[in-house]
Design a protein around this motif. Sequence first.
Motif, PDB file in Angstrom:
ATOM      1  N   SER A  84       0.861  -1.170   0.000  1.00 48.68           N
ATOM      2  CA  SER A  84       0.000   0.000   0.000  1.00 48.68           C
ATOM      3  C   SER A  84       0.905   1.230   0.000  1.00 48.68           C
ATOM      4  N   VAL A  85       0.314   2.388  -0.233  1.00 51.78           N
ATOM      5  CA  VAL A  85       1.107   3.616  -0.291  1.00 51.78           C
ATOM      6  C   VAL A  85       0.372   4.732   0.433  1.00 51.78           C
ATOM      7  N   SER A  86       1.146   5.773   0.712  1.00 55.71           N
ATOM      8  CA  SER A  86       0.573   6.947   1.360  1.00 55.71           C
ATOM      9  C   SER A  86       1.254   8.180   0.818  1.00 55.71           C
ATOM     10  N   ARG A  87       0.463   9.194   0.490  1.00 53.61           N
ATOM     11  CA  ARG A  87       1.035  10.470   0.066  1.00 53.61           C
ATOM     12  C   ARG A  87       0.251  11.586   0.738  1.00 53.61           C
ATOM     13  N   GLU A  88       0.721  11.967   1.906  1.00 51.16           N
ATOM     14  CA  GLU A  88       0.082  13.012   2.701  1.00 51.16           C
ATOM     15  C   GLU A  88       0.620  14.398   2.361  1.00 51.16           C
TER      16      GLU A  88
END
Lengths: 108, 114
Positions: free
Chosen positions: B65-69
Motif C-alpha cells: 500500500s502507499v501513502s502520500r500526505e
Amino acid sequence: GQQVMQIPQYQHVQEGEDFTTYCNSSTTLSNIQWYKQRPGGHPVFLIQLVKSGEVKKQKRLTFQFGEAKKNSSLHITATQTTDVGTYFCAPSYGKLTFGQGTILTVHP
Amino acid sequence: DVKVTQSSRYLVKRTGEKVFLECVQDMDHENMFWYRQDPGLGLRLIYFSYDVKMKEKGDIPEGYSVSREKKERFSLILESASTNQTSMYLCASSETWGFTDTQYFGPGTRLTVL
C-alpha cells in the motif's frame, strides 16, 4: 498488460567493440525513453524519442525510433569501461513501462 | 538538480513485520512512483501517485500500500512482509501530469525479508 521485449539480456564486449540493444513492442508507442543504471546505482534518464524514424546522438551513443514506432535501438560505438551498466528502454503505453534491461559488460 | 532521497539504502526485516519505505523529492514534482527491481525482470511498477492523497495501482500492487500526505513525500508500506518481497525498491518522481515525463530515481532501498 502491455509488454516490451528488450534484447539481448546480457552482452559482453571487449573495450573498443560496438554494442547494440533492441527494444520491441507489439503495439505502437507514443514515445520511448532510455535509461542507464550503473552497477550499484539507480536508473538515470538518457533520452526520449517521439517521432517516427527519429535518430538522436549523444557522443558515442546513437538512439533510433522505428518508422512504425514499435521498436527502438541504442547503439554504442567503440565501447569504454565507463559504459558498463544496465540499459533500459521505457516505452510509453500511456504510462512508462520498463523493459527487462540489457546488462553490458566491457572487458578492458 | 532534482534530488530524490530514500530513507534507507539497506533494510533487513522479519516475515510478518510491517515495513515502511520513505521517499522524498525536493523539486515540487506532481508524480511519484514506486518500483521494485529484480534480476531479469526489469523495473516493475507497484504504485504511483499524481497528487497528494491520490494513488493508482501499478502492475504489481498486491501486498503493498502507499501513502502520500504531502506532495514531496511518498511512502510504500508492506503490511506484512514476506520473503518474496525481498528486492530492490526504487522511488521516482516526474514533473508534470503526463506520465511519460522523465523520471528521476532515488538511490534505492535493498530490502531483505528473513
